[in-house]
Design a protein around this motif. Structure first.
Motif, short mmCIF file in Angstrom:
data_model
loop_
_atom_site.label_atom_id
_atom_site.label_comp_id
_atom_site.label_asym_id
_atom_site.label_seq_id
_atom_site.Cartn_x
_atom_site.Cartn_y
_atom_site.Cartn_z
N GLU A 4 0.81 -1.21 0.00
CA GLU A 4 0.00 0.00 0.00
C GLU A 4 0.85 1.26 0.00
N TYR A 5 2.12 1.15 0.39
CA TYR A 5 2.97 2.32 0.38
C TYR A 5 4.43 1.90 0.32
N GLU A 6 5.25 2.81 -0.19
CA GLU A 6 6.69 2.58 -0.26
C GLU A 6 7.36 3.61 0.61
N VAL A 21 7.53 9.08 1.69
CA VAL A 21 6.61 7.96 1.50
C VAL A 21 5.81 8.18 0.23
N LEU A 23 2.72 6.75 -1.50
CA LEU A 23 1.61 5.91 -1.04
C LEU A 23 0.40 6.01 -1.93
N ARG A 26 -3.06 4.14 3.17
CA ARG A 26 -2.51 3.76 4.47
C ARG A 26 -3.66 3.55 5.43
N ASN A 84 -0.94 7.57 -6.83
CA ASN A 84 0.04 7.70 -5.76
C ASN A 84 0.34 9.17 -5.50
#
Length: 211
Positions: A4-6, A21, A23, A26, A84
């Motif tokens: 769901e996120y990096e 982040v 994303l 979240r 994103n």
């Protein structure tokens, strides 16, 4: 929460975290630290207490410690494949402030969106302070710690002077901590048993509450 996120994190300073982040979503969560988020690209929604707040590039968001929130990137219709957003996040533990300003542990800000409180050229200066602090933190030049903490002190002083807020009483703080700990236990249980059928009765039993 998978994929769901990096997160690009560099944990280098005691009581301080700065990270980028990228994303799309979240899940509801909270931190024990004060958190400042600068939207670098895209559009993002923060959901607090069931209310959705939308932010664009350049917006600065302030979250109090233990303030539960959910984050969702907004679809970019010009680039339909993109959902994103890139956010710069600064987390500061009140433990850092308590060494020289003990009352900080009782401070709570009343506003989520900071831009309206920095009119004219004040907002670009605040954005520049955040980006310069982050750049210094990531580069890790010799003696960077002193530069970082100097900018963090300036940032916190600026927030206390410019952003509406108040100081909690001892009872209010204890009640807030108790509620956040309960929320943490409940969300932890739900994440652990997300593949099972979760009943309201299960959660009530977990917390020794009536249905």
């Amino acid at each position: 929460m998978k994929n769901e996120y990096e997160l690009v994190a560099h944990n280098r300073l005691t009581d301080v975290n700065i990270f980028l982040v990228n994303l799309s979503y979240r899940v509801p969560h909270f931190h024990n630290e004060l958190e400042l988020c600068l939207v670098l690209s895209g559009t993002v929604e923060f959901i607090l207490h069931g209310v959705t707040h939308r932010f664009q590039k350049g917006d600065i968001i302030l979250l109090n410690p233990r303030q539960a929130h959910e984050i969702s990137a907004v679809q970019n219709w010009e680039h339909s494949q993109s959902r994103n957003c890139l956010v710069l996040s600064l987390q500061i533990s009140y433990k850092y402030c308590q060494r020289f300003f003990p009352s900080m542990s009782y401070a709570e800000f009343d506003e989520l969106h900071l831009n309206p409180f920095f009119p004219g050229d004040q907002l670009p200066l605040l954005q520049k302070l955040l980006t310069e602090l982050s750049s210094c933190y990531f580069r890790q030049d010799p003696y960077y710690e002193f530069s970082c903490f100097s900018m963090i002190n300036t940032l916190i002083e600026t927030l206390l002077k410019k952003v509406p807020g108040h100081f909690l009483s001892e009872d209010e703080k204890k009640s807030m901590i108790s509620r956040s700990e309960r929320l943490s236990r409940i969300t932890g249980y739900m994440e652990e048993h997300y593949m099972d059928r979760i009943l309201l009765a299960d959660l009530a039993s977990l917390e020794n509450l009536s249905l």
